[in-house]
Write an enzyme that holds these catalytic residues in place. Structure first.
Site, PDB file in Angstrom:
ATOM      1  N   ARG A  75      -3.180   1.270   3.266  1.00 34.68           N
ATOM      2  CA  ARG A  75      -2.055   1.867   2.803  1.00 34.68           C
ATOM      3  C   ARG A  75      -1.435   2.760   3.900  1.00 34.68           C
ATOM      4  O   ARG A  75      -1.954   3.592   4.463  1.00 34.68           O
ATOM      5  CB  ARG A  75      -2.638   2.904   1.650  1.00 34.68           C
ATOM      6  CG  ARG A  75      -1.640   3.930   1.006  1.00 34.68           C
ATOM      7  CD  ARG A  75      -1.874   4.752   0.299  1.00 34.68           C
ATOM      8  NE  ARG A  75      -1.059   5.667  -0.255  1.00 34.68           N
ATOM      9  CZ  ARG A  75      -0.983   7.013  -0.437  1.00 34.68           C
ATOM     10  NH1 ARG A  75      -2.179   7.663   0.074  1.00 34.68           N
ATOM     11  NH2 ARG A  75       0.017   7.743  -0.544  1.00 34.68           N
ATOM     12  N   HIS A 119       6.243   9.471   1.974  1.00 33.76           N
ATOM     13  CA  HIS A 119       5.126  10.386   2.429  1.00 33.76           C
ATOM     14  C   HIS A 119       5.874  11.603   3.105  1.00 33.76           C
ATOM     15  O   HIS A 119       5.353  11.763   4.281  1.00 33.76           O
ATOM     16  CB  HIS A 119       4.159   9.634   2.974  1.00 33.76           C
ATOM     17  CG  HIS A 119       2.769  10.153   3.000  1.00 33.76           C
ATOM     18  ND1 HIS A 119       1.651   9.781   2.287  1.00 33.76           N
ATOM     19  CD2 HIS A 119       2.477  11.481   3.258  1.00 33.76           C
ATOM     20  CE1 HIS A 119       0.547  10.503   2.437  1.00 33.76           C
ATOM     21  NE2 HIS A 119       0.996  11.599   2.992  1.00 33.76           N
ATOM     22  N   GLU A 165       2.255  12.379  -3.557  1.00 32.50           N
ATOM     23  CA  GLU A 165       1.974  13.964  -3.921  1.00 32.50           C
ATOM     24  C   GLU A 165       3.279  14.678  -4.215  1.00 32.50           C
ATOM     25  O   GLU A 165       3.575  15.541  -3.647  1.00 32.50           O
ATOM     26  CB  GLU A 165       1.219  14.351  -2.842  1.00 32.50           C
ATOM     27  CG  GLU A 165      -0.288  13.721  -2.662  1.00 32.50           C
ATOM     28  CD  GLU A 165      -1.059  14.384  -1.764  1.00 32.50           C
ATOM     29  OE1 GLU A 165      -0.781  15.422  -1.097  1.00 32.50           O
ATOM     30  OE2 GLU A 165      -2.116  14.062  -1.666  1.00 32.50           O
ATOM     31  N   ASN A 294      -4.840  11.104  -5.444  1.00 29.91           N
ATOM     32  CA  ASN A 294      -5.588  11.428  -3.998  1.00 29.91           C
ATOM     33  C   ASN A 294      -6.298  12.666  -4.602  1.00 29.91           C
ATOM     34  O   ASN A 294      -5.758  13.723  -5.247  1.00 29.91           O
ATOM     35  CB  ASN A 294      -4.555  12.167  -3.205  1.00 29.91           C
ATOM     36  CG  ASN A 294      -3.635  10.874  -2.604  1.00 29.91           C
ATOM     37  OD1 ASN A 294      -3.879   9.722  -2.796  1.00 29.91           O
ATOM     38  ND2 ASN A 294      -2.385  11.075  -2.013  1.00 29.91           N
ATOM     39  N   TYR A 296      -9.221  15.559  -3.316  1.00 34.45           N
ATOM     40  CA  TYR A 296      -9.988  16.324  -2.314  1.00 34.45           C
ATOM     41  C   TYR A 296     -11.208  17.226  -2.488  1.00 34.45           C
ATOM     42  O   TYR A 296     -12.338  17.372  -2.065  1.00 34.45           O
ATOM     43  CB  TYR A 296      -9.217  16.753  -1.215  1.00 34.45           C
ATOM     44  CG  TYR A 296      -8.574  15.796  -0.416  1.00 34.45           C
ATOM     45  CD1 TYR A 296      -9.178  15.279   0.700  1.00 34.45           C
ATOM     46  CD2 TYR A 296      -7.399  15.176  -0.700  1.00 34.45           C
ATOM     47  CE1 TYR A 296      -8.340  14.440   1.470  1.00 34.45           C
ATOM     48  CE2 TYR A 296      -6.455  14.441   0.087  1.00 34.45           C
ATOM     49  CZ  TYR A 296      -7.021  13.666   0.899  1.00 34.45           C
ATOM     50  OH  TYR A 296      -6.613  12.796   1.829  1.00 34.45           O
ATOM     51  N   GLU A 368      -6.443   8.158  -1.729  1.00 37.08           N
ATOM     52  CA  GLU A 368      -6.752   9.130  -0.658  1.00 37.08           C
ATOM     53  C   GLU A 368      -8.172   9.925  -1.227  1.00 37.08           C
ATOM     54  O   GLU A 368      -7.930  10.478  -2.412  1.00 37.08           O
ATOM     55  CB  GLU A 368      -5.780  10.060  -0.205  1.00 37.08           C
ATOM     56  CG  GLU A 368      -4.908   9.744   0.570  1.00 37.08           C
ATOM     57  CD  GLU A 368      -3.789  10.728   1.071  1.00 37.08           C
ATOM     58  OE1 GLU A 368      -4.100  11.917   0.929  1.00 37.08           O
ATOM     59  OE2 GLU A 368      -2.536  10.544   1.136  1.00 37.08           O
TER      60      GLU A 368
END
Ligand code: GAL
Length: 461
Positions: A75, A119, A165, A294, A296, A368
């Site tokens: 990606r 992005h 995002e 994504n 985290y 991600e």
């Protein structure tokens, strides 16, 4: 051995500004990140990514790294200002040629390109001339740029991500000013988020009407979200955690899956949240072929009502906390990465289950997941035991989610290599390859080797 579905997509992710360098080569126009990084005080140690990881000049070498790992997918994002130096007008043929060469190199190694159109590196001219994402015209310009990309690369690219995002663009770009264009406002994030959603919907409509039948690809959006665990069993804290998730992920996923912003956002924000027209709603609903996520970290959420000032946690990715009346905390017992983000694999599983329920069992792709650590290169090697543990535990959580019925289709590790971590510059290392920023050399870390095994065997031990 816990095995993953055989067609599970294993990949690594990067983004243009974070790795490419060559910021003004071959006709590329400046982006808001080229400008933002030059403002004193904005980036750790005054760094910028004019050279970055020099990926622009090293695509063969970088694709070879992926091939050696057996990765099935990569990606990356396209820098809009390489294609349109001022965001609109004349196409820059050298920009098209660069990404074409990268795509061909990937395909030559049987690596499937997953391409993000945006992005965060908006062409600077669009910021200066039009106020960037605050302008309701921006979606038109984005859609035109997207059309150019579909036409130029869609014969070979079958996986498109419109935006990466939008939450970060809105909150960190226009709320607390940590990211380009660095604006600080209570209201702009909601206006910007609205234009981002309109832009996504327009680009998808163009893809579906003009390209999807002949090119037979998929298109979606990638949202980011941490997990929010209720701090106590009290109904107030449970509602606070739910509210925090709706303000975070629901903000951008509800319009795409349910046709409007979450009711709780409308209730809490009133007129500060814009309205979609009927036509926009229609374009938005069902505008993602997969749920790009994504993820985290995790935090506890507790109810915190008006009157008490809640500070944004520096590491907590909270959004505009006064708008939510939620207090976020972390358990001090949790291990943390060098970002200060807690490693909580069960949060990943719970988030996947929450998405599955709220959005009616969509196919999900983790676009991600990863962690930053203070990796050290010793005699050409990096022993990153903690990242290996992180990957194993998060992939374990993904596996648990699949077993519980979540339709998880793929996993992209962030990131293929250490790179420019936005406001934190090169001080954070997320890569599964170590980059020596002096020489540009790449070295695999133990985590990369661990991932090779998982990919090759398609399962965790
Ligand atoms: C995401 C972003 C990436 C990367 C990562 C780690 O929000 O999409 O570009 O920086 O976080 O912080």
């Amino acid at each position: 051995m816990r095995s993953f579905p055989t067609d599970f997509v294993w990949g690594a992710a990067t983004a243009s500004y974070q790795i490419e360098g060559a910021w003004n080569e071959d006709g590329k126009g400046p982006s808001i990140w080229d400008a933002f990084t030059k403002i004193p005080g904005k980036i750790a140690e005054g760094q910028h990514a004019d050279v970055g990881c020099d990926h622009y000049h090293r695509i063969e070498e970088d694709v070879a790294l992926m091939a050696r790992m057996g990765l099935k997918a990569y990606r990356f994002s396209i820098a809009w200002s390489r294609i349109y130096p001022t965001g609109r007008g004349e196409v820059n043929p050298a920009g098209i040629a660069f990404y074409s060469r990268l795509i061909d190199e990937l395909l030559k190694h049987d690596i499937t390109p997953w391409v993000t159109l945006y992005h965060w590196d908006l062409p600077l001219a669009l910021q200066l001339e039009l106020d960037g994402w605050l302008n309701p015209e921006l979606p038109e310009h984005f859609a035109e740029y997207a059309r150019t990309c579909f036409a130029a690369f869609g014969d070979r690219v079958k996986h498109w991500i419109t935006l990466n995002e939008p939450w970060v663009v809105s909150i960190l770009g226009f709320g607390n000013g940590m990211m380009a264009p660095g604006r600080i406002s209570q209201d702009e994030p909601y206006l910007v988020g609205h234009q981002l959603l309109r832009a996504h919907a327009k680009a998808v409509a163009i893809y579906r009407q003009e390209f999807q039948t002949s090119q037979a690809g998929q298109i979606g959006i990638t949202n980011n979200c941490d997990w929010r665990e209720p701090k106590t069993d009290s109904p107030e804290d449970q509602a606070a955690a739910q509210r925090a998730l709706e303000f975070f992920l629901g903000w951008f996923a509800d319009p795409v899956y349910r046709g409007d912003y979450p009711a709780v956002m409308r209730e809490w924000l009133g007129d500060r949240l814009p309205q979609f027209t009927e036509e926009e709603r229609k374009l938005l609903v069902g505008s993602s072929d997969f749920f790009g996520l994504n993820h985290y970290t995790t935090m506890y959420a507790a109810d915190k009502r008006a009157g008490e000032i809640v500070k944004l946690s520096p590491t907590g990715n909270g959004g505009i906390s006064e708008d939510q009346d939620v207090e976020l905390t972390a358990d001090p017992a949790w291990q943390t990465s060098s970002m200060g983000w807690a490693m909580v694999p069960w949060g990943c599983r719970r988030l996947l289950q929450w998405i599955d329920e709220r959005y009616d069992h969509p196919p999900v792709v983790i676009t991600e997941n990863g962690c930053a650590l203070d990796d050290e290169l010793v005699d050409g090697q990096v022993h990153d035991e903690m990242r290996v543990e992180f990957l194993n535990s998060y992939l374990g959580a993904c596996h648990d989610a699949i077993e519980s019925g979540v339709d998880l289709r793929g996993y992209f590790v962030w990131s293929l290599m250490d790179n420019f971590e936005w406001a934190l510059g090169f001080t954070k290392r997320f890569g599964i390859h170590y980059v020596d920023y002096e020489t540009g050399e790449r070295y695999p870390k133990d985590s990369a080797i661990a991932l090779v095994k998982i990919v090759a065997q398609n399962g965790l031990e």
